[in-house]
Scaffold this motif. Structure first.
Motif, PDB file in Angstrom:
ATOM      1  N   ILE A  52       2.887  13.543  11.413  1.00  0.00           N
ATOM      2  CA  ILE A  52       2.868  13.577  12.878  1.00  0.00           C
ATOM      3  C   ILE A  52       3.127  12.185  13.447  1.00  0.00           C
ATOM      4  O   ILE A  52       3.889  12.021  14.406  1.00  0.00           O
ATOM      5  CB  ILE A  52       1.529  14.143  13.393  1.00  0.00           C
ATOM      6  N   THR A  56       6.587  11.515  15.675  1.00  0.00           N
ATOM      7  CA  THR A  56       6.435  11.114  17.080  1.00  0.00           C
ATOM      8  C   THR A  56       7.044   9.737  17.336  1.00  0.00           C
ATOM      9  O   THR A  56       7.283   9.374  18.489  1.00  0.00           O
ATOM     10  CB  THR A  56       4.947  11.101  17.506  1.00  0.00           C
ATOM     11  N   LYS A  57       7.280   8.979  16.269  1.00  0.00           N
ATOM     12  CA  LYS A  57       7.926   7.673  16.407  1.00  0.00           C
ATOM     13  C   LYS A  57       9.447   7.779  16.332  1.00  0.00           C
ATOM     14  O   LYS A  57      10.161   7.079  17.059  1.00  0.00           O
ATOM     15  CB  LYS A  57       7.425   6.716  15.315  1.00  0.00           C
ATOM     16  N   ASP A  59      11.555  10.801  16.277  1.00  0.00           N
ATOM     17  CA  ASP A  59      12.318  11.881  16.902  1.00  0.00           C
ATOM     18  C   ASP A  59      12.513  11.612  18.398  1.00  0.00           C
ATOM     19  O   ASP A  59      11.524  11.462  19.130  1.00  0.00           O
ATOM     20  CB  ASP A  59      11.606  13.225  16.711  1.00  0.00           C
ATOM     21  N   LEU A  62      10.588  13.630  21.094  1.00  0.00           N
ATOM     22  CA  LEU A  62       9.132  13.474  21.191  1.00  0.00           C
ATOM     23  C   LEU A  62       8.728  12.127  21.784  1.00  0.00           C
ATOM     24  O   LEU A  62       7.579  11.709  21.663  1.00  0.00           O
ATOM     25  CB  LEU A  62       8.484  13.638  19.808  1.00  0.00           C
ATOM     26  N   GLN A  63       9.668  11.461  22.438  1.00  0.00           N
ATOM     27  CA  GLN A  63       9.362  10.160  23.060  1.00  0.00           C
ATOM     28  C   GLN A  63       8.827  10.372  24.478  1.00  0.00           C
ATOM     29  O   GLN A  63       9.427   9.962  25.469  1.00  0.00           O
ATOM     30  CB  GLN A  63      10.604   9.271  23.076  1.00  0.00           C
ATOM     31  N   TYR A  67       3.244  12.972  23.320  1.00  0.00           N
ATOM     32  CA  TYR A  67       3.402  12.753  21.886  1.00  0.00           C
ATOM     33  C   TYR A  67       3.078  11.316  21.490  1.00  0.00           C
ATOM     34  O   TYR A  67       2.726  11.053  20.332  1.00  0.00           O
ATOM     35  CB  TYR A  67       4.813  13.162  21.454  1.00  0.00           C
ATOM     36  N   PHE A  68       3.161  10.390  22.435  1.00  0.00           N
ATOM     37  CA  PHE A  68       2.696   9.024  22.174  1.00  0.00           C
ATOM     38  C   PHE A  68       1.200   9.038  21.872  1.00  0.00           C
ATOM     39  O   PHE A  68       0.734   8.431  20.903  1.00  0.00           O
ATOM     40  CB  PHE A  68       2.985   8.129  23.386  1.00  0.00           C
ATOM     41  N   GLY A  71       0.508  10.773  18.513  1.00  0.00           N
ATOM     42  CA  GLY A  71       0.730   9.869  17.386  1.00  0.00           C
ATOM     43  C   GLY A  71      -0.444   8.928  17.187  1.00  0.00           C
ATOM     44  O   GLY A  71      -0.876   8.678  16.048  1.00  0.00           O
ATOM     45  N   TYR A 297      -1.760  21.261  15.890  1.00  0.00           N
ATOM     46  CA  TYR A 297      -0.686  20.684  16.703  1.00  0.00           C
ATOM     47  C   TYR A 297       0.701  21.083  16.216  1.00  0.00           C
ATOM     48  O   TYR A 297       1.655  21.089  16.997  1.00  0.00           O
ATOM     49  CB  TYR A 297      -0.813  19.160  16.758  1.00  0.00           C
ATOM     50  N   VAL A 304       7.010  20.112  18.073  1.00  0.00           N
ATOM     51  CA  VAL A 304       6.590  19.420  16.857  1.00  0.00           C
ATOM     52  C   VAL A 304       7.145  20.114  15.626  1.00  0.00           C
ATOM     53  O   VAL A 304       7.614  19.462  14.683  1.00  0.00           O
ATOM     54  CB  VAL A 304       5.050  19.330  16.782  1.00  0.00           C
TER      55      VAL A 304
END
Length: 318
Positions: A52, A56-57, A59, A62-63, A67-68, A71, A297, A304
């Motif tokens: 995860i 989240t970093k 993709d 997912l920015q 999602y930050f 992560g 999640y 995700v």
């Protein structure tokens, strides 16, 4: 139970050199099974939460603030469980739980610090969902990258001075001759139980800190979700309502499990403490919730799942 261990006699009290963690020694026939079970769970926690953190970093889809924080939360789960599980595995393998006084204090400190941080990050995640659903037009303006970083930094830093003072208070108490800690790790309520003399102020401090770092964030989260659910129910589209509920349900499940079990252990009056129940609840919020986190999640979040599928495909087939 006979209390043995390395202690030094100082007046009427004992200067402890070590504690003996009783852990699961009352079920000696299950030591091997528990070692295998907890080892599998630890590997799953590391792998699941690491995946995860990575997706989240890397993709692009997912920015986003949600999602930050996810992560951050997954990385925190790795830190949180690594405070207790490796030590538990070592104790099960060696079949004895001797831990030095200093090591016990360090473990208690990091366990409480990461636990507080988890409370704060879950609260930040609730605030993010509140703004996204209740003020969607202002969401890009409010939840800017700078604010997200500031919130995350505050979550990680705030508990450091709080727990330094609390741990100093606990481990400066005079301890009785018995150094058997009826737990599988050095948890504050279990350590305070071994102290001699008047521990009223220490217990009041523990309740106050729990109210500050757990009960108040929990109430803030509940208040946020009252507003969120009220807003969702007013949405005209059934599809919109379903999508909004799906983005919140995973977080709400984790909040309920973590805060529910933690608050019971730390806010329960001393007279009603059951060691067996405390151990069970501690297993719940120290091990099982970090296991549930990637499952909840991933399985309940299509974004995700898609990102995870793409990452695994690129990793397996470069």
């Amino acid at each position: 139970m006979e209390c043995i261990g390395q202690n030094f006699q100082l007046g009427n009290h004992t200067a402890l050199v070590e504690f003996i963690l009783i852990g699961f020694s009352d079920v000696p026939n299950l030591q091997g099974f528990l070692f295998g079970l907890f080892l599998i769970l630890y590997i799953f926690i590391l792998m699941g939460n690491s995946l995860i953190v990575i997706i989240t970093k890397v993709d692009p889809s997912l920015q986003t603030p949600m999602y930050f924080f996810l992560g951050n939360f997954s990385f925190l789960e790795i830190c949180y469980v690594s405070v207790t599980l490796p030590r538990l595995l070592a104790d099960l393998y060696r079949q004895h739980g001797n831990i030095s006084f200093v090591a016990c204090a360090i473990q208690t400190y990091f366990f409480l610090m990461f636990g507080d941080t988890e409370c704060f990050i879950l609260t930040a995640m609730a605030y993010d969902r509140y703004v996204a659903i209740c003020n969607p037009l202002l969401y890009p303006v409010i939840m800017k990258s700078r604010l997200c970083i500031q919130l995350a930094a505050a979550c990680w830093i705030t508990s450091i001075p709080i727990q330094i003072g609390f741990i100093s208070q606990i481990f400066s108490l005079p301890f009785c001759e018995c150094n058997h800690l009826d737990h599988f790790f050095c948890d504050a309520p279990a350590v305070v139980k071994l102290a001699c003399g008047d521990v009223f102020m220490t217990e009041m401090l523990m309740y106050a800190i729990t109210a500050l770092v757990a009960t108040m964030p929990f109430l803030l989260i509940i208040g946020s979700y009252v507003k969120i659910i009220s807003t969702i129910l007013k949405l005209p589209s059934a599809t919109g309502r379903a999508k909004a509920f799906s983005t919140c349900s995973s977080h709400l499940m984790v909040v309920t499990l973590f805060f529910g079990s933690g608050i019971i252990v730390y806010m329960k009056p001393k007279s009603t403490h059951s060691t067996g129940m405390d151990k069970f609840l501690s297993l719940f919020y120290t091990i099982l919730i970090p296991v549930f986190n990637p499952i909840i999640y991933c399985l309940r979040n299509k974004d995700v799942m898609v990102a995870l599928g793409k990452f695994l495909q690129n990793w397996i087939v470069p």
